[in-house]
Design an enzyme around this catalytic site. Structure first.
Site, mmCIF file in Angstrom:
data_model
loop_
_atom_site.group_PDB
_atom_site.id
_atom_site.type_symbol
_atom_site.label_atom_id
_atom_site.label_comp_id
_atom_site.label_asym_id
_atom_site.label_seq_id
_atom_site.Cartn_x
_atom_site.Cartn_y
_atom_site.Cartn_z
ATOM 1 N N HIS A 106 5.951 59.569 -38.641
ATOM 2 C CA HIS A 106 6.376 59.366 -39.911
ATOM 3 C C HIS A 106 7.372 58.031 -40.238
ATOM 4 O O HIS A 106 7.429 57.503 -41.511
ATOM 5 C CB HIS A 106 7.515 60.317 -40.191
ATOM 6 C CG HIS A 106 7.009 61.773 -40.072
ATOM 7 N ND1 HIS A 106 6.011 61.856 -40.797
ATOM 8 C CD2 HIS A 106 7.257 63.065 -39.462
ATOM 9 C CE1 HIS A 106 5.962 63.494 -40.533
ATOM 10 N NE2 HIS A 106 6.583 63.851 -39.517
ATOM 11 N N HIS A 132 15.679 53.624 -38.369
ATOM 12 C CA HIS A 132 14.201 53.415 -38.647
ATOM 13 C C HIS A 132 14.085 52.882 -40.015
ATOM 14 O O HIS A 132 14.815 52.492 -40.762
ATOM 15 C CB HIS A 132 13.717 55.121 -38.761
ATOM 16 C CG HIS A 132 14.428 55.898 -39.789
ATOM 17 N ND1 HIS A 132 15.556 56.683 -39.406
ATOM 18 C CD2 HIS A 132 14.274 55.903 -41.042
ATOM 19 C CE1 HIS A 132 16.030 57.252 -40.578
ATOM 20 N NE2 HIS A 132 14.986 56.835 -41.488
ATOM 21 N N HIS A 134 11.590 52.326 -43.826
ATOM 22 C CA HIS A 134 10.678 52.877 -44.805
ATOM 23 C C HIS A 134 10.090 51.772 -45.585
ATOM 24 O O HIS A 134 10.709 50.844 -45.771
ATOM 25 C CB HIS A 134 11.496 53.894 -45.810
ATOM 26 C CG HIS A 134 12.104 55.057 -45.130
ATOM 27 N ND1 HIS A 134 11.651 56.090 -45.047
ATOM 28 C CD2 HIS A 134 13.602 54.954 -44.613
ATOM 29 C CE1 HIS A 134 12.436 56.996 -44.543
ATOM 30 N NE2 HIS A 134 13.510 56.383 -44.458
ATOM 31 N N GLU A 144 13.351 53.384 -50.453
ATOM 32 C CA GLU A 144 13.533 54.806 -50.523
ATOM 33 C C GLU A 144 14.495 54.725 -51.851
ATOM 34 O O GLU A 144 14.283 55.306 -52.784
ATOM 35 C CB GLU A 144 14.080 55.556 -49.593
ATOM 36 C CG GLU A 144 12.960 55.935 -48.416
ATOM 37 C CD GLU A 144 13.376 57.154 -48.072
ATOM 38 O OE1 GLU A 144 14.285 57.398 -47.324
ATOM 39 O OE2 GLU A 144 12.141 57.812 -47.955
ATOM 40 N N HIS A 157 17.447 52.292 -42.260
ATOM 41 C CA HIS A 157 18.489 53.340 -42.031
ATOM 42 C C HIS A 157 19.009 53.359 -40.711
ATOM 43 O O HIS A 157 18.249 53.722 -39.745
ATOM 44 C CB HIS A 157 17.823 54.855 -42.452
ATOM 45 C CG HIS A 157 17.422 54.833 -44.006
ATOM 46 N ND1 HIS A 157 16.593 55.689 -44.116
ATOM 47 C CD2 HIS A 157 17.974 54.242 -45.133
ATOM 48 C CE1 HIS A 157 16.332 55.689 -45.758
ATOM 49 N NE2 HIS A 157 17.367 54.744 -46.004
ATOM 50 N N THR A 238 16.294 62.228 -45.991
ATOM 51 C CA THR A 238 14.960 62.130 -46.944
ATOM 52 C C THR A 238 13.950 62.438 -46.589
ATOM 53 O O THR A 238 12.646 62.222 -47.031
ATOM 54 C CB THR A 238 14.935 60.393 -47.349
ATOM 55 O OG1 THR A 238 14.763 59.744 -46.185
ATOM 56 C CG2 THR A 238 16.287 59.980 -47.882
HETATM 57 ZN ZN LIG Z 1 15.436 57.192 -43.412
#
Ligand SMILES: [Zn+2]
Length: 378
Positions: A106, A132, A134, A144, A157, A238
């Site tokens: 992910h 991590h 996004h 995000e 994040h 999220t």
């Molecule tokens: Zn995140």
């Protein structure tokens, strides 16, 4: 003839409305993904970014009223001078044991030791667990959170858990369980040497569930230089299970990486059936009356966008899929107006004919709508 036109318009109208009621995310779902989802629907822990609405059926919190991410509307945030400044401790891991970098299918995730802490800024001390990212792809910016509906190319994040809990697992579902520090990543002219510590080895974790070791470094340097200006709100994870347990901090200052570095993030990792791991961002969620606080005067934030290289770039990259009216909305409105006008015109026409006919033949009112059409309409 008028009646035919009316019925045709009615049919078109209902079709258009039917189309627009499906989600934007659904439009991107191929049959292959739908099949995948059906096959794996027995596994409640399976989820992907293609059909985010399906998260709700397996993870009830995902449909809650304190979800993340959100769109931060700079003119509507509340300036709160009492928000305490954030103080980090133990972020410099230079000389510490190696860190584990992982592709978990992910995201790209770096495990962090809980000696890294947020010591000031919240009622309790929060301990780091992992960080991590996004991101989107070359066409779609993938942060995000959004600022006034604008996405940035990527977002970091850093996840912490409340030190009153024994582990992140225990804390994750508690209302005061987590504190995430988030920052926007834009594109700059120069390579970011701190991000290079992670991105230089990204190839080693290109396949899902692979990991590698990297030399420890000062993790503070992955965040913006100044942590003074930030937004604060209560939200959620999220990703499923979307626990509403996160005290969110989104920094106003951004980080920049080179275009090449961003491309490495967007194009290297794979997930599942050898698919590219990209566009791993959740759509901004409804605020449902939640307040977004700012540690700084909002008049500054209203002017801050667009002035820097990063913001200008992200604005030009913004695809507009998240804001304003979609093509489907405009079509629906156009047909709605057309439908209303047709109905009005038809009613007036019917009324006029009824009046005319009732004068000449008061006993045959039931035929009034159809008879004149064959006689007079051309
Ligand atoms: Zn995140």
């Amino acid at each position: 003839m008028l009646l035919e036109l009316f019925i045709t318009l009615l049919l078109i109208h209902s079709q258009v409305l039917g189309d627009t009621s499906s989600s934007e995310e659904d439009e991107n779902v191929s049959n292959e993904h739908e099949d995948d989802h059906k096959k794996s629907s027995s596994h409640s822990d399976h989820w992907d970014y293609h059909n985010q609405r399906s998260w709700l059926s397996a993870f009830t919190d995902c449909g809650g009223k304190s979800q993340s991410p959100i769109d931060i509307v700079t003119r509507e945030v509340t300036y709160d001078p009492r928000l305490p400044a954030i103080k980090l401790d133990g972020y410099d891991l230079s000389g510490h044991p190696e860190l584990t970098l992982q592709n978990n299918g992910h995201t790209l995730q770096l495990q962090l030791p809980n000696t890294m802490r947020i010591v000031k800024g919240f009622d309790q001390v929060y301990l780091a667990a992992q960080l991590h990212f996004h991101w989107g792809n070359t066409e779609v910016p993938g942060s995000e959170h959004t600022i006034d509906n604008v996405h940035f190319p990527a977002e970091i994040h850093v996840v912490h858990y409340n030190s009153k809990y024994a582990s992140i697992k225990e804390a994750a579902s508690k209302p005061d369980g987590l504190a995430v520090l988030g920052a926007f990543i834009g594109i700059g002219l120069h390579e970011n040497e701190n991000y290079e510590k992670i991105l230089s080895v990204i190839k080693d974790v290109s396949t899902e569930e692979s990991d590698t070791k990297i030399t420890s470094f000062n993790v503070r340097h992955l965040l913006p230089d100044s942590l003074e200006k930030f937004y604060r709100y209560t939200g959620s994870l999220t990703t499923p299970p979307c626990y509403q347990s996160v005290n969110w901090t989104m920094f106003n200052d951004t980080i920049t990486v080179s275009r090449k570095q961003l491309a490495a993030l967007e194009e290297t990792l794979k997930a599942g059936h050898n698919q590219r791991l990209s566009q791993n961002f959740r759509t901004p969620q409804n605020l449902y009356g939640r307040q977004v606080l700012a540690s700084f005067l909002t008049s500054h934030t209203a002017n801050a966008g667009g002035s820097s290289e990063t913001n200008t770039f992200s604005r030009t990259r913004a695809t507009g899929t998240q804001d304003g009216l979609t093509r489907g909305d405009i079509l629906a409105i156009a047909f709605g107006v057309l439908f209303a006008l047709t109905l009005l015109f038809f009613s007036m026409y019917a009324y006029r004919q009824r009046q005319k006919h009732s004068k000449s033949n008061p006993d045959s009112r039931q035929n009034v709508i159809y008879k004149p059409a064959t006689k007079e309409d051309v």
